[in-house]
Design a protein around this motif. Structure first.
Motif, short mmCIF file in Angstrom:
data_model
loop_
_atom_site.label_atom_id
_atom_site.label_comp_id
_atom_site.label_asym_id
_atom_site.label_seq_id
_atom_site.Cartn_x
_atom_site.Cartn_y
_atom_site.Cartn_z
N TRP A 56 -54.96 9.67 135.97
CA TRP A 56 -54.34 10.04 137.33
C TRP A 56 -53.46 11.08 137.64
N GLY A 57 -52.82 10.88 136.84
CA GLY A 57 -51.51 11.76 136.98
C GLY A 57 -50.35 10.96 137.60
N ASN A 58 -49.82 10.58 137.97
CA ASN A 58 -49.11 9.36 138.63
C ASN A 58 -48.08 9.07 137.67
N THR A 59 -46.88 9.29 138.12
CA THR A 59 -45.61 8.87 137.13
C THR A 59 -44.63 8.02 137.81
N THR A 60 -43.97 7.70 136.84
CA THR A 60 -43.12 6.02 136.92
C THR A 60 -42.28 6.55 136.33
N VAL A 61 -40.63 6.64 136.95
CA VAL A 61 -39.51 6.86 136.20
C VAL A 61 -39.32 5.52 135.60
N LEU A 62 -38.73 5.34 134.31
CA LEU A 62 -38.19 4.29 133.71
C LEU A 62 -36.68 4.18 133.37
N ASP A 63 -36.51 5.23 132.89
CA ASP A 63 -34.65 5.02 132.92
C ASP A 63 -34.47 6.60 132.63
N SER A 64 -32.96 6.66 133.49
CA SER A 64 -32.07 8.20 133.14
C SER A 64 -31.58 8.80 131.72
N VAL A 65 -31.16 9.13 130.81
CA VAL A 65 -30.38 8.67 129.89
C VAL A 65 -29.55 10.36 130.03
N GLY A 66 -28.29 10.14 130.11
CA GLY A 66 -27.56 11.07 130.33
C GLY A 66 -26.16 11.33 129.14
N PRO A 67 -25.77 12.04 128.28
CA PRO A 67 -24.72 12.00 127.21
C PRO A 67 -24.42 11.45 127.06
N GLY A 68 -24.00 11.30 125.75
CA GLY A 68 -24.06 10.11 124.54
C GLY A 68 -24.47 8.54 124.78
N GLN A 69 -25.13 9.15 125.41
CA GLN A 69 -26.47 7.77 125.74
C GLN A 69 -27.56 7.79 124.71
N ILE A 70 -28.61 7.12 123.97
CA ILE A 70 -29.77 7.15 123.05
C ILE A 70 -30.83 6.76 123.90
N PHE A 71 -31.93 6.84 123.06
CA PHE A 71 -33.67 6.62 123.14
C PHE A 71 -34.41 6.70 122.48
N ALA A 72 -35.41 5.97 122.78
CA ALA A 72 -36.16 5.60 121.76
C ALA A 72 -36.39 4.77 120.58
N GLU A 73 -34.72 3.97 120.99
CA GLU A 73 -34.65 3.69 119.60
C GLU A 73 -35.66 2.24 118.87
#
Length: 225
Positions: free
Chosen positions: A69-86
């Motif tokens: 339905w297009g509702n979005t929930t932010v789970l985390d913010s990843v900045g410089p030097g950090q990793i994601f999708a590991e």
């Protein structure tokens, strides 16, 4: 990757403990590709299967979940030097349950996890260090998700704000701090309506509990029991 990149990477948590020369040696084993993304561009999409983790070089990305339905929930913010999708890269048979979106113009380095976890023919000590760093970072990510669950367990918007802002103050060691979210992103993170969030922040400011300007907060008083 050039020498400047090696120096930059040696300062990140993933390559912690490695000198720039060692980083260059690791990259020779690991390969890696650098990509640029525009603000709002989707880096990884729900349903994809991925084999590479991303390391943010510049900019930042949001890890978010969206329903049909297009509702979005932010789970985390990843900045410089950090990793994601590991986590997903370590279990490539599992489809992504989240979207990874550039919150601003962003550059990221992508490393194939299979090559990270497979000891190279040289059996280099700094490769083993990289694996230990990856494990520590994954554990930290689990803690971040646990914090989100804790913050959103309160029934009221004020309760969620008090929980999140208190934690930010403790982590920064000061009653004045800057959070990594704008108003909409904070509302998504806490799973509340943006207008209701803004109204509650206004009430708290009028009651002398806090002062805020954009993403900058100063906690001024104590919430009555």
């Amino acid at each position: 990757m050039g020498a400047v990149d090696a120096v930059q990477l040696s300062k990140t948590a993933l390559f912690r403990g490695a000198a720039p020369r060692e980083v260059e040696e690791m990259l020779a084993c690991l390969g890696g590709r650098r990509r640029s993304f525009a603000k709002g561009e989707t880096i990884y999409r729900t349903g994809e299967r991925v084999t590479a983790l991303g390391l943010v070089l510049t900019g930042s990305v949001l890890i978010q979940s969206s329903d049909l339905w297009g509702n979005t929930t932010v789970l985390d913010s990843v900045g410089p030097g950090q990793i994601f999708a590991e986590t997903y890269a370590c279990t490539p048979e599992e489809p992504l349950m989240v979207d990874v979106v550039a919150a601003e113009p962003t550059q990221a380095l992508f490393l194939t996890v299979e090559r990270v976890l497979t000891v190279c023919s040289h059996t280099c000590a700094h490769h083993a260090r990289l694996v230990r760093n990856l494990l520590a970072l994954s554990a930290q990510k689990n803690l971040n998700l646990s914090r989100k669950i804790f913050h959103t367990s309160a029934r009221s918007i004020r309760g969620r704000l008090l929980s999140y802002l208190s934690e930010q103050a403790v982590r920064s060691g000061s009653r004045s701090f800057t959070i990594p979210y704008n108003r909409q992103q904070l509302a998504d993170y806490l799973n509340v309506d943006r207008s209701a969030l803004s109204n509650e922040l206004g009430k708290m400011a009028r009651e002398g509990l806090l002062r805020t300007e954009r993403s900058r907060f100063t906690l001024l008083g104590e919430e009555e029991p």
